[in-house]
Scaffold this motif. Structure first.
Motif, PDB file in Angstrom:
ATOM      1  N   GLY A  82       0.812  -1.213   0.000  1.00  0.00           N
ATOM      2  CA  GLY A  82       0.000   0.000   0.000  1.00  0.00           C
ATOM      3  C   GLY A  82       0.841   1.257   0.000  1.00  0.00           C
ATOM      4  N   LEU A  83       0.231   2.335  -0.460  1.00  0.00           N
ATOM      5  CA  LEU A  83       0.862   3.649  -0.427  1.00  0.00           C
ATOM      6  C   LEU A  83       0.632   4.274   0.940  1.00  0.00           C
ATOM      7  CD1 LEU A  83      -0.288   4.930  -3.929  1.00  0.00           C
ATOM      8  CD2 LEU A  83       2.072   4.419  -3.266  1.00  0.00           C
ATOM      9  N   VAL A  84       1.683   4.829   1.515  1.00  0.00           N
ATOM     10  CA  VAL A  84       1.597   5.453   2.830  1.00  0.00           C
ATOM     11  C   VAL A  84       1.944   6.930   2.697  1.00  0.00           C
ATOM     12  CG1 VAL A  84       2.396   5.436   5.218  1.00  0.00           C
ATOM     13  CG2 VAL A  84       2.285   3.291   3.921  1.00  0.00           C
ATOM     14  N   GLY A  85       1.024   7.760   3.151  1.00  0.00           N
ATOM     15  CA  GLY A  85       1.243   9.198   3.078  1.00  0.00           C
ATOM     16  C   GLY A  85       0.398   9.916   4.111  1.00  0.00           C
ATOM     17  N   ALA A 215      -1.829   7.540   6.876  1.00  0.00           N
ATOM     18  CA  ALA A 215      -2.715   6.495   6.347  1.00  0.00           C
ATOM     19  C   ALA A 215      -1.973   5.627   5.343  1.00  0.00           C
ATOM     20  CB  ALA A 215      -3.944   7.120   5.688  1.00  0.00           C
ATOM     21  N   MET A 216      -2.376   4.368   5.288  1.00  0.00           N
ATOM     22  CA  MET A 216      -1.881   3.418   4.286  1.00  0.00           C
ATOM     23  C   MET A 216      -3.053   2.991   3.422  1.00  0.00           C
ATOM     24  SD  MET A 216       0.158  -0.180   4.825  1.00  0.00           S
ATOM     25  CE  MET A 216       0.834  -1.077   3.411  1.00  0.00           C
ATOM     26  N   LEU A 217      -2.912   3.153   2.109  1.00  0.00           N
ATOM     27  CA  LEU A 217      -3.981   2.863   1.154  1.00  0.00           C
ATOM     28  C   LEU A 217      -3.632   1.605   0.380  1.00  0.00           C
ATOM     29  CD1 LEU A 217      -6.643   3.884  -0.176  1.00  0.00           C
ATOM     30  CD2 LEU A 217      -5.206   5.140  -1.797  1.00  0.00           C
ATOM     31  N   VAL A 218      -4.408   0.538   0.605  1.00  0.00           N
ATOM     32  CA  VAL A 218      -4.163  -0.768   0.010  1.00  0.00           C
ATOM     33  C   VAL A 218      -5.110  -0.991  -1.161  1.00  0.00           C
ATOM     34  CG1 VAL A 218      -4.226  -3.265   0.436  1.00  0.00           C
ATOM     35  CG2 VAL A 218      -3.355  -1.709   2.199  1.00  0.00           C
ATOM     36  N   ASP A 219      -4.561  -1.485  -2.269  1.00  0.00           N
ATOM     37  CA  ASP A 219      -5.375  -1.846  -3.425  1.00  0.00           C
ATOM     38  C   ASP A 219      -5.945  -3.238  -3.194  1.00  0.00           C
ATOM     39  OD1 ASP A 219      -6.503  -2.440  -5.854  1.00  0.00           O
ATOM     40  OD2 ASP A 219      -4.698  -2.099  -7.047  1.00  0.00           O
TER      41      ASP A 219
END
Length: 373
Positions: A82-85, A215-219
């Motif tokens: 996931g992308l973390v930002g 936040a971490m955004l998981v596909d």
């Protein structure tokens, strides 16, 4: 959780945006160590001094330049990426179509206040909340490009999770992430109270530090989190009471042996037992409704007595181990991610502990300092 005891956090408006931030990263051998988790325990006021001490000793690294990070971790044979930002929470949605983040569980305001106080005292977001979405094709292409590069870090932590980390700092790639996420909508998988705490901190003192939350955004299409059930033990009721309540709301109740009850478990069928007898409850679910909603909103309120308490367990074994006199185990089906998303989009709250997204990353891989903003 009583319905009057919870609220829905305010909705953050689009565009969904993960901004670059300067990460604090624990030294690999300290990630997954219970002693590291205790770093963020009370007294909060001493955490800044402890972090400074750890940084001077090389136990904590502070990145020089901000980045959006790609974090991949593997636990129990499952790999999640996931992308973390820094999630932009500075503006609220103007209407249902404008919502960027969807909660699916209510929060206790007191608990959210306590977490907001804690993060304010720490001047940290100690760990990212977990969000899931279906990534657009452009974002998947970018992620594949990043993964093809050399990782910033690659290690196995103290809890046997493997982590790979990439830093996305190139302006063109950051812009591509912004463009790809602008119209996306994410579901909170884990961290409802921390999300609400972010919003409380932002309302109390708006500014660069509090207008964002880690936040971490998981596909969920690419490297999905596993969504498992959380089973119940209803204390202070009986199997006969549960059967009567089920039939009162139009559900089927059939006494069977334990093996048959467990085998019949499915999206609209519960397995229930008191340790001596077992039954299947066949729910009459309309489209778009989850089994956990029918249990807590229809069957439980129809009980002649109890429950005095509801216990929650992630495994069948742990659930059955808690059975006692005047207690009934309710084995739940695993919910469907798309159904949970649809329920959240329809402004409905699922009952407490309705979902269990796994695995979660170890604490300490990526930390956000509010002092760096």
């Amino acid at each position: 959780m009583e319905s009057g005891a919870v609220v829905i956090p305010p909705y953050v408006g689009r565009p969904l945006r993960l901004a670059p931030f300067r990460a604090l990263r624990l030294q690999p051998r300290r990630v997954g160590d219970p002693a590291s988790a205790r770093l963020f325990a009370r007294p909060y006021r001493s955490v800044a001094d402890r972090l400074a001490q750890w940084e001077s000793r090389g136990h904590l690294h502070r990145d020089d330049q901000p980045a959006v990070y790609l974090h991949e971790y593997t636990a129990g044979g499952l790999t999640v990426r996931g992308l973390v930002g820094a999630l932009d929470i500075s503006h609220r949605a103007s209407g249902p179509a404008d919502r960027a983040v969807l909660p699916h569980e209510g929060i206790h305001p007191v608990q959210a206040d306590e977490l907001a106080d804690r993060m304010t005292a720490l001047c940290l977001n100690p760990a990212p909340i977990l969000l899931v979405h279906r990534a657009p094709p452009d974002l998947r292409v970018l992620v594949e490009e990043v993964v093809a590069g050399v990782p910033l870090d690659d290690f196995v932590d103290r809890s046997d999770q493997r982590h790979r980390l990439w830093a996305v700092r190139e302006p063109d790639r950051v812009e591509r992430i912004d463009a790809a996420l602008a119209s996306s909508q994410a579901l909170i998988a884990d961290g409802h109270h921390r999300y609400a705490a972010y919003l409380r901190m932002q309302r109390r003192s708006p500014g660069p530090a509090t207008d964002q939350g880690l936040a971490m955004l998981v596909d969920q299409e690419d490297t999905p989190l596993f969504l498992g059930p959380i089973h119940r033990v209803l204390l202070g009721t009986t199997l006969d009471d549960l059967g009567t309540a089920a039939e009162a709301v139009g559900a089927g109740f059939d006494l069977v042996d334990r093996a048959a009850a467990v085998q019949a478990l499915g999206p609209s069928t519960l397995a229930v037992g008191d340790g001596r007898r077992w039954a299947s409850i066949k729910l009459q679910l309309p489209p778009g409704r989850a089994a956990v909603e029918a249990l807590h909103e229809e069957i439980v309120p129809s009980l002649a007595r109890g429950p005095q308490k509801v216990e929650y367990h992630h495994s069948v074994e742990a659930t059955l181990a808690r059975l006692r006199r005047d207690a009934v185990a309710v084995l739940m089906p695993a919910p469907d991610v798309d159904l949970v998303h649809a329920i959240a989009a329809a402004d409905r709250l699922l009952p407490e502990k309705a979902t269990s997204f796994q695995p979660k990353p170890s604490v300490g891989v990526l930390i956000r300092s509010l002092r760096d903003e």
